[in-house]
Design a protein around this motif. Structure first.
Motif, short mmCIF file in Angstrom:
data_model
loop_
_atom_site.label_atom_id
_atom_site.label_comp_id
_atom_site.label_asym_id
_atom_site.label_seq_id
_atom_site.Cartn_x
_atom_site.Cartn_y
_atom_site.Cartn_z
N ILE A 249 -7.76 -4.59 3.71
CA ILE A 249 -7.73 -3.30 3.89
C ILE A 249 -8.92 -2.60 2.91
O ILE A 249 -9.68 -1.64 3.53
N LEU A 250 -9.12 -3.02 1.89
CA LEU A 250 -10.32 -2.35 0.96
C LEU A 250 -11.74 -2.65 1.52
O LEU A 250 -12.42 -1.68 1.36
N THR A 251 -11.88 -3.68 2.16
CA THR A 251 -13.21 -3.98 2.72
C THR A 251 -13.48 -3.04 3.73
O THR A 251 -14.37 -3.15 4.26
N ASN A 252 -12.30 -2.63 4.59
CA ASN A 252 -12.61 -2.03 5.85
C ASN A 252 -12.20 -0.53 5.60
O ASN A 252 -12.56 0.11 6.76
N ILE A 253 -11.93 -0.15 4.76
CA ILE A 253 -11.41 1.32 4.60
C ILE A 253 -12.84 1.97 4.27
O ILE A 253 -13.74 1.68 3.59
N ASN A 254 -12.80 3.35 4.50
CA ASN A 254 -14.02 4.10 4.20
C ASN A 254 -14.34 4.09 2.90
O ASN A 254 -13.54 4.11 1.83
N PRO A 255 -15.60 3.71 2.35
CA PRO A 255 -15.90 3.55 1.07
C PRO A 255 -15.88 4.80 -0.01
O PRO A 255 -15.73 4.67 -1.16
N LYS A 256 -15.67 5.79 0.84
CA LYS A 256 -15.71 7.08 -0.30
C LYS A 256 -14.05 7.23 -0.66
O LYS A 256 -13.81 8.08 -1.36
N VAL A 257 -13.17 6.60 -0.03
CA VAL A 257 -11.67 7.07 -0.34
C VAL A 257 -11.34 6.44 -1.72
O VAL A 257 -11.76 5.20 -2.09
N ILE A 258 -10.66 7.01 -2.46
CA ILE A 258 -10.10 6.99 -3.77
C ILE A 258 -8.82 6.07 -3.63
O ILE A 258 -7.91 6.42 -3.04
N ILE A 259 -8.98 4.62 -4.29
CA ILE A 259 -7.70 3.90 -4.25
C ILE A 259 -6.76 4.30 -5.49
O ILE A 259 -7.12 4.05 -6.76
N HIS A 260 -5.83 5.07 -5.19
CA HIS A 260 -4.84 5.44 -6.05
C HIS A 260 -3.80 4.36 -6.71
O HIS A 260 -3.39 4.38 -7.79
N ARG A 261 -3.23 3.34 -5.79
CA ARG A 261 -2.71 2.32 -6.36
C ARG A 261 -2.94 1.12 -5.33
O ARG A 261 -3.19 1.18 -4.20
N ILE A 262 -2.65 -0.09 -5.71
CA ILE A 262 -2.58 -1.34 -5.00
C ILE A 262 -1.30 -2.07 -4.94
O ILE A 262 -1.08 -3.06 -4.32
N SER A 263 -0.29 -1.48 -5.47
CA SER A 263 1.10 -2.09 -5.42
C SER A 263 1.82 -0.98 -6.04
O SER A 263 1.75 -0.15 -7.04
N GLY A 264 3.12 -1.16 -5.40
CA GLY A 264 4.23 -0.14 -5.93
C GLY A 264 5.13 -0.69 -7.08
O GLY A 264 5.22 -2.19 -7.21
N ASP A 265 5.85 -0.21 -7.84
CA ASP A 265 6.69 -0.68 -9.06
C ASP A 265 7.92 -0.45 -8.90
O ASP A 265 8.58 0.34 -8.74
N ALA A 266 8.53 -1.73 -8.62
CA ALA A 266 10.00 -1.68 -8.17
C ALA A 266 10.80 -1.63 -9.45
O ALA A 266 10.45 -2.30 -10.32
N PRO A 267 11.97 -0.84 -9.39
CA PRO A 267 12.76 -0.83 -10.57
C PRO A 267 13.13 -2.29 -10.93
O PRO A 267 13.87 -2.80 -10.20
N LYS A 268 13.16 -2.54 -12.34
CA LYS A 268 13.52 -4.34 -12.47
C LYS A 268 15.00 -4.44 -12.21
O LYS A 268 15.61 -5.31 -11.60
#
Length: 305
Positions: A249-268
């Motif tokens: 995803i990162l290598t193919n997405i527009n390089p101008k896009v800001i990456i806000h997260r790379i993972s969601g946090d599940a409630p333990k």
């Protein structure tokens, strides 16, 4: 020598924009969702808990007191500038006058420099965009739109309740008013294929978005997905496969896009599977290692569509 930034991190973007560290104040605005109240559907998306994504928010407090509670806590000592982030459920799903009252209730401190609104594509219209635009003279405003996948058949399977066309329409309206769009996608959805990931990335590159949140699909208690997992109709994605998908995803997405997260946090206390989702460092460090070893950078394979 400092490591190169291999993808555009939100923290650096905010620091460059505001001159210093800037943190989010997560807010429950007391909203519901058209996919819960019967307007579009009931029960919400199959992976969504009864509390939406705000299990960690002190939702018993009104909006102003949620913000004041944050500023009275140790968390507010970690920065001098903050983002009022309406996170839980669909934060544009109300009458315009009520939306304004709620947003204004959060913007009560001069240290707040931005307003972020999480919502659904089918709950964006001209009037909502005009209201959000009215805040942009004083605040940086962005809107978070759930997409999850561009595959509308999978969209039906996860009970999303809107189409990819709804997403395109919402992005176009927000673009018209120069409001930044941050898109949520989920990797590891039921029946998802490599082609689905590729098509979702291509779809995003066709739309003028400014930010991206990437989440892994995880199973939490009291959801339809939990029942599918118990019945062995759903198998969560492995960490290795998730990291490989992140790199794609990162290598193919527009390089101008800001990456806000790379993972969601599940409630333990609610997570059923996969266990690796609880170890955020495994994900961050694993991705950093993979991209460094293979010398990968955001947008290196991006092709303007």
């Amino acid at each position: 020598m400092e490591d190169l930034e291999r993808y555009r991190h939100l923290n650096k973007f905010l620091k460059d924009k505001f001159g210093e560290r800037t943190l989010k104040i997560c807010i429950d605005g007391g909203f519901t969702c058209p996919n819960r109240d019967g307007n579009v559907g009931r029960g919400g998306c199959i992976f969504c808990s009864e509390k939406g994504s705000g299990e960690h928010i002190k939702s018993i407090l009104d909006i102003e007191n949620q913000v004041n509670s944050y500023f009275n806590s140790y968390k507010s000592k970690r920065a001098n500038k903050f983002i009022a982030y309406f996170q839980n459920f669909t934060n544009t799903y109300d009458k315009i006058e009520n939306l304004k009252l709620k947003y204004d209730s959060a913007l009560i401190d001069k240290r707040i420099v931005a307003l972020a609104i999480a919502t659904r594509p089918d709950c964006i219209n001209e009037n909502v965009a005009k209201l959000l635009k009215s805040y942009t003279d004083k605040y940086y405003v962005w809107v978070e739109l759930g997409l999850q996948t561009s595959n509308d058949e999978n969209g039906k399977l996860i009970n999303r309740g809107y189409t990819s066309l709804d997403f395109i329409k919402a992005v176009n309206i927000l673009n018209k008013y120069n409001i930044d769009v941050v898109t949520h996608i989920i990797v590891g959805l039921p029946n998802e294929t490599d082609s689905d990931i590729k098509n979702t990335v291509n779809f995003l590159n066709k739309n003028n978005i400014q930010g991206l949140k990437i989440h892994s699909c995880y199973v939490i208690k009291n959801t339809i997905l939990a029942k599918m997992y118990e019945d062995r109709r759903y198998k969560p994605i492995s960490l290795e496969n998730y990291l490989n998908n992140l790199a794609y995803i990162l290598t193919n997405i527009n390089p101008k896009v800001i990456i806000h997260r790379i993972s969601g946090d599940a409630p333990k206390d609610l997570l059923i599977a996969p266990n690796w989702n609880l170890h955020k460092k495994w994900i961050i460090n694993g991705l950093d290692k993979l991209m460094k070893e293979e010398d990968l950078f955001q947008g290196m394979y991006y092709k303007k569509i």
